[in-house]
Scaffold this motif. Structure first.
Motif, PDB file in Angstrom:
ATOM      1  N   SER A 106       0.837  -1.147   0.121  1.00 20.25           N
ATOM      2  CA  SER A 106      -0.126   0.031  -0.234  1.00 20.25           C
ATOM      3  C   SER A 106       0.808   1.248   0.070  1.00 20.25           C
ATOM      4  CB  SER A 106      -0.854   0.033   1.366  1.00 20.25           C
ATOM      5  OG  SER A 106      -0.256   0.317   2.406  1.00 20.25           O
ATOM      6  N   GLU A 107       0.235   2.222  -0.564  1.00 20.03           N
ATOM      7  CA  GLU A 107       0.938   3.733  -0.594  1.00 20.03           C
ATOM      8  C   GLU A 107      -0.251   4.798  -0.187  1.00 20.03           C
ATOM      9  OE1 GLU A 107       3.754   4.972  -3.141  1.00 20.03           O
ATOM     10  OE2 GLU A 107       4.111   2.901  -3.726  1.00 20.03           O
ATOM     11  N   THR A 108      -0.074   5.485   0.696  1.00 22.02           N
ATOM     12  CA  THR A 108      -0.894   6.372   1.370  1.00 22.02           C
ATOM     13  C   THR A 108       0.119   7.847   1.058  1.00 22.02           C
ATOM     14  OG1 THR A 108      -1.720   4.848   2.812  1.00 22.02           O
ATOM     15  CG2 THR A 108      -2.215   7.373   3.144  1.00 22.02           C
ATOM     16  N   TRP A 109      -0.738   8.986   0.305  1.00 24.46           N
ATOM     17  CA  TRP A 109      -0.092  10.093   0.436  1.00 24.46           C
ATOM     18  C   TRP A 109      -0.902  11.108   1.618  1.00 24.46           C
ATOM     19  CZ3 TRP A 109       3.631  12.252  -3.077  1.00 24.46           C
ATOM     20  CH2 TRP A 109       4.133  11.150  -3.918  1.00 24.46           C
ATOM     21  N   ILE A 110      -0.036  12.053   2.047  1.00 23.40           N
ATOM     22  CA  ILE A 110      -0.431  12.936   3.024  1.00 23.40           C
ATOM     23  C   ILE A 110       0.007  14.238   2.674  1.00 23.40           C
ATOM     24  CG2 ILE A 110      -0.239  13.448   5.555  1.00 23.40           C
ATOM     25  CD1 ILE A 110       0.522  10.508   6.053  1.00 23.40           C
ATOM     26  N   LYS A 111      -0.400  15.219   3.041  1.00 21.93           N
ATOM     27  CA  LYS A 111      -0.423  16.602   2.859  1.00 21.93           C
ATOM     28  C   LYS A 111      -0.286  17.413   4.150  1.00 21.93           C
ATOM     29  CE  LYS A 111      -1.313  21.040   0.675  1.00 21.93           C
ATOM     30  NZ  LYS A 111      -2.331  21.627  -0.265  1.00 21.93           N
ATOM     31  N   ASP A 112       0.891  17.854   4.639  1.00 23.55           N
ATOM     32  CA  ASP A 112       0.943  18.611   6.104  1.00 23.55           C
ATOM     33  C   ASP A 112       1.692  19.823   5.810  1.00 23.55           C
ATOM     34  OD1 ASP A 112       0.837  18.458   8.820  1.00 23.55           O
ATOM     35  OD2 ASP A 112       2.929  18.070   8.892  1.00 23.55           O
ATOM     36  N   GLU A 113       0.902  20.751   6.243  1.00 23.12           N
ATOM     37  CA  GLU A 113       1.626  22.186   6.211  1.00 23.12           C
ATOM     38  C   GLU A 113       2.130  22.483   4.683  1.00 23.12           C
ATOM     39  OE1 GLU A 113       4.122  23.045   9.444  1.00 23.12           O
ATOM     40  OE2 GLU A 113       2.530  22.344  10.868  1.00 23.12           O
ATOM     41  N   GLY A 114       1.362  22.275   3.780  1.00 22.34           N
ATOM     42  CA  GLY A 114       1.798  22.305   2.350  1.00 22.34           C
ATOM     43  C   GLY A 114       2.777  21.530   1.745  1.00 22.34           C
ATOM     44  N   LYS A 115       3.245  20.611   2.509  1.00 24.16           N
ATOM     45  CA  LYS A 115       4.215  19.626   1.827  1.00 24.16           C
ATOM     46  C   LYS A 115       3.502  18.216   1.779  1.00 24.16           C
ATOM     47  CE  LYS A 115       8.117  21.876   3.712  1.00 24.16           C
ATOM     48  NZ  LYS A 115       9.307  21.760   4.147  1.00 24.16           N
ATOM     49  N   TYR A 116       4.037  17.554   0.681  1.00 21.17           N
ATOM     50  CA  TYR A 116       3.402  16.136   0.439  1.00 21.17           C
ATOM     51  C   TYR A 116       4.452  15.068   0.864  1.00 21.17           C
ATOM     52  CZ  TYR A 116       0.364  18.858  -2.277  1.00 21.17           C
ATOM     53  OH  TYR A 116      -0.704  19.793  -2.662  1.00 21.17           O
ATOM     54  N   TYR A 117       3.957  13.918   1.489  1.00 27.04           N
ATOM     55  CA  TYR A 117       4.417  12.696   2.010  1.00 27.04           C
ATOM     56  C   TYR A 117       3.972  11.544   1.571  1.00 27.04           C
ATOM     57  CZ  TYR A 117       6.503  16.453   5.228  1.00 27.04           C
ATOM     58  OH  TYR A 117       7.001  17.558   5.679  1.00 27.04           O
ATOM     59  N   VAL A 118       4.824  10.559   1.357  1.00 23.85           N
ATOM     60  CA  VAL A 118       4.147   9.356   1.004  1.00 23.85           C
ATOM     61  C   VAL A 118       4.691   8.283   1.888  1.00 23.85           C
ATOM     62  CG1 VAL A 118       6.067   8.539  -0.506  1.00 23.85           C
ATOM     63  CG2 VAL A 118       3.780   7.517  -0.795  1.00 23.85           C
ATOM     64  N   LEU A 119       3.406   7.336   2.285  1.00 25.94           N
ATOM     65  CA  LEU A 119       3.947   6.241   3.301  1.00 25.94           C
ATOM     66  C   LEU A 119       3.852   4.799   2.444  1.00 25.94           C
ATOM     67  CD1 LEU A 119       1.577   7.327   6.191  1.00 25.94           C
ATOM     68  CD2 LEU A 119       4.283   7.320   6.452  1.00 25.94           C
ATOM     69  N   ALA A 177      -5.272   3.329  -6.617  1.00 22.67           N
ATOM     70  CA  ALA A 177      -6.196   3.849  -5.441  1.00 22.67           C
ATOM     71  C   ALA A 177      -7.016   4.784  -5.621  1.00 22.67           C
ATOM     72  CB  ALA A 177      -5.631   3.664  -4.046  1.00 22.67           C
ATOM     73  N   LYS A 178      -6.179   5.661  -6.970  1.00 20.01           N
ATOM     74  CA  LYS A 178      -6.665   7.108  -6.969  1.00 20.01           C
ATOM     75  C   LYS A 178      -6.733   7.941  -5.957  1.00 20.01           C
ATOM     76  CE  LYS A 178      -9.739   5.660 -10.712  1.00 20.01           C
ATOM     77  NZ  LYS A 178      -8.564   4.924 -11.450  1.00 20.01           N
ATOM     78  N   ASP A 179      -5.412   7.930  -5.139  1.00 14.41           N
ATOM     79  CA  ASP A 179      -5.394   8.762  -3.829  1.00 14.41           C
ATOM     80  C   ASP A 179      -5.704  10.210  -4.261  1.00 14.41           C
ATOM     81  OD1 ASP A 179      -3.482  10.081  -2.070  1.00 14.41           O
ATOM     82  OD2 ASP A 179      -3.571   8.429  -1.241  1.00 14.41           O
ATOM     83  N   LYS A 180      -6.296  10.738  -3.567  1.00  9.71           N
ATOM     84  CA  LYS A 180      -6.826  12.401  -3.702  1.00  9.71           C
ATOM     85  C   LYS A 180      -5.588  13.158  -3.786  1.00  9.71           C
ATOM     86  CE  LYS A 180     -11.582  11.465  -3.089  1.00  9.71           C
ATOM     87  NZ  LYS A 180     -12.891  11.302  -2.146  1.00  9.71           N
ATOM     88  N   VAL A 181      -4.856  13.070  -2.441  1.00 13.85           N
ATOM     89  CA  VAL A 181      -3.780  13.791  -2.360  1.00 13.85           C
ATOM     90  C   VAL A 181      -2.625  13.577  -3.557  1.00 13.85           C
ATOM     91  CG1 VAL A 181      -2.006  14.268  -0.642  1.00 13.85           C
ATOM     92  CG2 VAL A 181      -4.117  13.474   0.092  1.00 13.85           C
ATOM     93  N   LEU A 182      -2.288  12.541  -3.765  1.00  8.70           N
ATOM     94  CA  LEU A 182      -1.441  11.928  -5.034  1.00  8.70           C
ATOM     95  C   LEU A 182      -2.022  12.942  -6.028  1.00  8.70           C
ATOM     96  CD1 LEU A 182       1.082  10.753  -6.176  1.00  8.70           C
ATOM     97  CD2 LEU A 182      -0.481   8.646  -6.597  1.00  8.70           C
TER      98      LEU A 182
END
Length: 166
Positions: free
Chosen positions: A70-83, A114-119
């Protein structure tokens, strides 16, 4: 410790999970490669490279024989991160049985599927900034400018391929 050097085989209990985050992809790859004898004992990896996630994906699939589950994208304080969550493959031959395209290595097959919205948001932002950078690079005619133009055209192609998942 420096990477996994302080972790002995006896320290690893089954099942085991390793979390490696807060650093670039090249450093994560170095830690995983240098600690390979201990990594082979770990069932699951959760990795969050702050840059160069394609290096991490390639290492997992092609050298360490972990399947990305799995991969999950996160946006935090304007920055993008992938798990990236990866699991030791049952058999080396089955790992990454369908090779990743350059777009999937760059942006992550699981997140795209997964069509991740943050991605999606990240891809749109990257497309805009890459097109702006290409417009600037097109003003130059030096060998470096032409090399940069080629790199940006390839990146824009990969972003557009990734956007086709949506």
């Amino acid at each position: 410790s420096d990477g996994l050097k302080a972790l002995s085989a006896e320290d690893i209990k089954m099942p085991s999970v390793l979390l490696c985050a807060g650093m670039g992809g090249a450093l994560i790859c170095s830690i995983l490669t240098e600690g390979r004898d201990r990594i082979e004992l770990i069932d699951r990896l959760i990795l969050s490279p702050q840059s160069e996630p394609e290096l991490v994906r390639s290492l997992l699939l092609n050298k360490l024989f972990y399947d990305i589950i799995s991969e999950t994208w996160i946006k935090d304080e304007g920055k993008y991160y992938v798990l990236i969550e990866a699991e030791r493959a049952a058999e080396k031959e089955s790992c990454g049985s369908a090779p990743y395209s350059s777009s999937e290595l760059l942006f992550g097959r699981k997140g795209l599927l997964a069509k991740d919205k943050v991605l999606y948001e990240y891809l749109r932002l990257q497309l805009r900034s890459s097109e702006e950078a290409l417009n600037r690079a097109l003003r130059g005619s030096s060998d470096n400018a032409k090399k940069r133009q080629t790199e940006l055209n390839e990146l824009i192609r990969d972003i557009n391929i990734a956007l086709e998942y949506y």
